[in-house]
Design a protein around this motif. Structure first.
Motif, PDB file in Angstrom:
ATOM      1  N   ILE A  97       0.840  -1.208   0.000  1.00 35.65           N
ATOM      2  CA  ILE A  97       0.000   0.000   0.000  1.00 35.65           C
ATOM      3  C   ILE A  97       0.868   1.247   0.000  1.00 35.65           C
ATOM      4  O   ILE A  97       0.597   2.216  -0.729  1.00 35.65           O
ATOM      5  N   TYR A 157      -7.749  -2.160  -2.584  1.00 31.39           N
ATOM      6  CA  TYR A 157      -6.721  -1.205  -2.192  1.00 31.39           C
ATOM      7  C   TYR A 157      -6.935   0.155  -2.854  1.00 31.39           C
ATOM      8  O   TYR A 157      -6.449   1.168  -2.356  1.00 31.39           O
ATOM      9  N   SER A 159      -9.554   1.802  -2.831  1.00 29.78           N
ATOM     10  CA  SER A 159     -10.314   2.645  -1.906  1.00 29.78           C
ATOM     11  C   SER A 159      -9.402   3.428  -0.983  1.00 29.78           C
ATOM     12  O   SER A 159      -9.762   4.516  -0.515  1.00 29.78           O
ATOM     13  N   LEU A 160      -8.207   2.903  -0.712  1.00 32.61           N
ATOM     14  CA  LEU A 160      -7.232   3.612   0.117  1.00 32.61           C
ATOM     15  C   LEU A 160      -6.425   4.602  -0.700  1.00 32.61           C
ATOM     16  O   LEU A 160      -6.036   5.660  -0.196  1.00 32.61           O
ATOM     17  N   TRP A 161      -6.174   4.273  -1.955  1.00 32.12           N
ATOM     18  CA  TRP A 161      -5.338   5.139  -2.787  1.00 32.12           C
ATOM     19  C   TRP A 161      -6.116   6.318  -3.372  1.00 32.12           C
ATOM     20  O   TRP A 161      -5.651   7.453  -3.326  1.00 32.12           O
ATOM     21  N   HIS A 223       0.387   6.707   4.264  1.00 30.33           N
ATOM     22  CA  HIS A 223      -0.030   5.358   3.863  1.00 30.33           C
ATOM     23  C   HIS A 223       0.375   4.317   4.906  1.00 30.33           C
ATOM     24  O   HIS A 223      -0.378   3.372   5.164  1.00 30.33           O
ATOM     25  N   THR A 226      -2.057   4.348   7.714  1.00 30.77           N
ATOM     26  CA  THR A 226      -3.462   4.321   7.362  1.00 30.77           C
ATOM     27  C   THR A 226      -4.233   3.394   8.289  1.00 30.77           C
ATOM     28  O   THR A 226      -3.846   2.251   8.517  1.00 30.77           O
ATOM     29  N   SER A 229      -9.360   4.676   7.151  1.00 25.26           N
ATOM     30  CA  SER A 229      -9.830   4.278   5.828  1.00 25.26           C
ATOM     31  C   SER A 229      -9.871   2.761   5.685  1.00 25.26           C
ATOM     32  O   SER A 229     -10.805   2.201   5.103  1.00 25.26           O
ATOM     33  N   ALA A 230      -8.858   2.089   6.218  1.00 24.70           N
ATOM     34  CA  ALA A 230      -8.835   0.628   6.139  1.00 24.70           C
ATOM     35  C   ALA A 230      -9.944   0.009   6.975  1.00 24.70           C
ATOM     36  O   ALA A 230     -10.543  -1.003   6.583  1.00 24.70           O
ATOM     37  N   TYR A 233     -13.238   0.676   4.790  1.00 24.50           N
ATOM     38  CA  TYR A 233     -13.391   0.126   3.441  1.00 24.50           C
ATOM     39  C   TYR A 233     -12.895  -1.306   3.298  1.00 24.50           C
ATOM     40  O   TYR A 233     -13.193  -1.933   2.267  1.00 24.50           O
TER      41      TYR A 233
END
Length: 305
Positions: A97, A157, A159-161, A223, A226, A229-230, A233
């Motif tokens: 990530i 992934y 969704s995190l980026w 990141h 993170t 967010s994780a 999502y």
């Protein structure tokens, strides 16, 4: 005999004034260094305590609630958390990530910052106002979740980026750095027939390594850490980054870590400290290599706004 000229008041000599200035500077430096040393100790002591807890023997830890320098060492906590593939998998997820996400962030931020740094761009000011607006207001947690869900990005992934692809603050730093570069570089390159992408990737970015290293560090730390967010999502535990796994360990002790064949289970505080060390050490080791670029990039990028 040395003679000194009187000042305008006729009472104080120049060497005395210079001596007082030196004394004042020494006092000011002494106070600054003392405050900085105190602040460094305040920041360092919790880190030392966590590291000492992770390598301390359980008997010694039971006798001392707060430990800084253990006398009996044990690596049972690290052996336990690496006895299954749960933590290594989360660590690899976080590395993936961080590396790919940082690359996407830097590329997209550069593609936006470069045109906004050019004075001849007519819509530069309106676009900058829209970007600054996002620093003050956002859609909120629930609208962001509904947007990610409607796009089919849950448990992905992306969704995190994509949700943090460009940071307005970092964009402004890079834009300011690009503006500080001489305009003659771009003009001479265009005379030689270079296009805008060629100018950006072969001239501007190589000359902007301090700024690129700075924003890369900002994005990479974001990141690596993170979490929210994780949590929102990512429902698949196999894709969890290490910070989410750390939260589970802190919340439910040693659940999800270790192998059933591991005969000795260390105390929960040792396991938590060991996971914190593993989660913190890689990104902590990155700072010394980027520190000079980090400082230079922030300072040079703030010369022109």
């Amino acid at each position: 005999m040395e003679q000194t000229k009187p000042t305008a008041t006729g009472n104080v000599s120049l060497p005395i004034i210079a001596s007082k200035k030196r004394s004042g500077n020494l006092l000011f430096d002494g106070i600054n260094y003392s405050l900085l040393l105190l602040y460094a100790l305040i920041c360092f002591i919790p880190i030392l305590h966590v590291f000492a807890t992770s390598v301390a023997d359980s008997s010694q830890l039971a006798a001392h609630s707060f430990l800084l320098i253990p006398t009996k060492f044990s690596l049972d906590g690290f052996r336990f958390i690496f006895s299954s593939n749960t933590l290594p998998r989360s660590l690899l997820n976080t590395i993936f990530i961080t590396v790919l996400g940082t690359a996407l962030n830097v590329i997209v931020t550069s593609l936006i910052a470069y045109p906004l740094s050019r004075k001849y761009l007519k819509v530069r000011n309106p676009v900058m106002l829209m970007i600054l607006f996002t620093m003050l207001f956002s859609g909120g947690l629930i609208p962001n979740f509904l947007l990610v869900k409607s796009m089919g990005l849950l448990n992905s992934y992306w969704s995190l980026w994509l949700t943090g692809l460009v940071s307005p603050f970092i964009l402004i730093i890079l834009k300011s750095f690009f503006q500080a570069l001489p305009d003659e570089l771009e003009e001479s390159a265009k005379i030689d027939g270079a296009s805008d992408p060629v100018i950006l990737f072969r001239i501007i970015l190589p000359l902007s390594l301090p700024a690129v290293a700075t924003i890369s560090l900002f994005y990479a730390v974001g990141h690596w850490n993170t979490f929210l967010s994780a949590i929102l999502y990512m429902n698949d535990q196999a894709k969890w980054p290490i910070q989410v796994l750390l939260r589970q360990i802190v919340t439910v002790s040693t659940a999800g870590i270790g192998d059933d064949e591991f005969t000795y289970i260390p105390p929960s505080n040792i396991v938590r400290a060991a996971v914190i060390v593993v989660a913190t050490l890689p990104i902590l080791l990155l700072y010394p290599f980027l520190q000079k670029y980090f400082t230079k990039g922030v300072l040079l990028g703030s010369v022109k706004g």
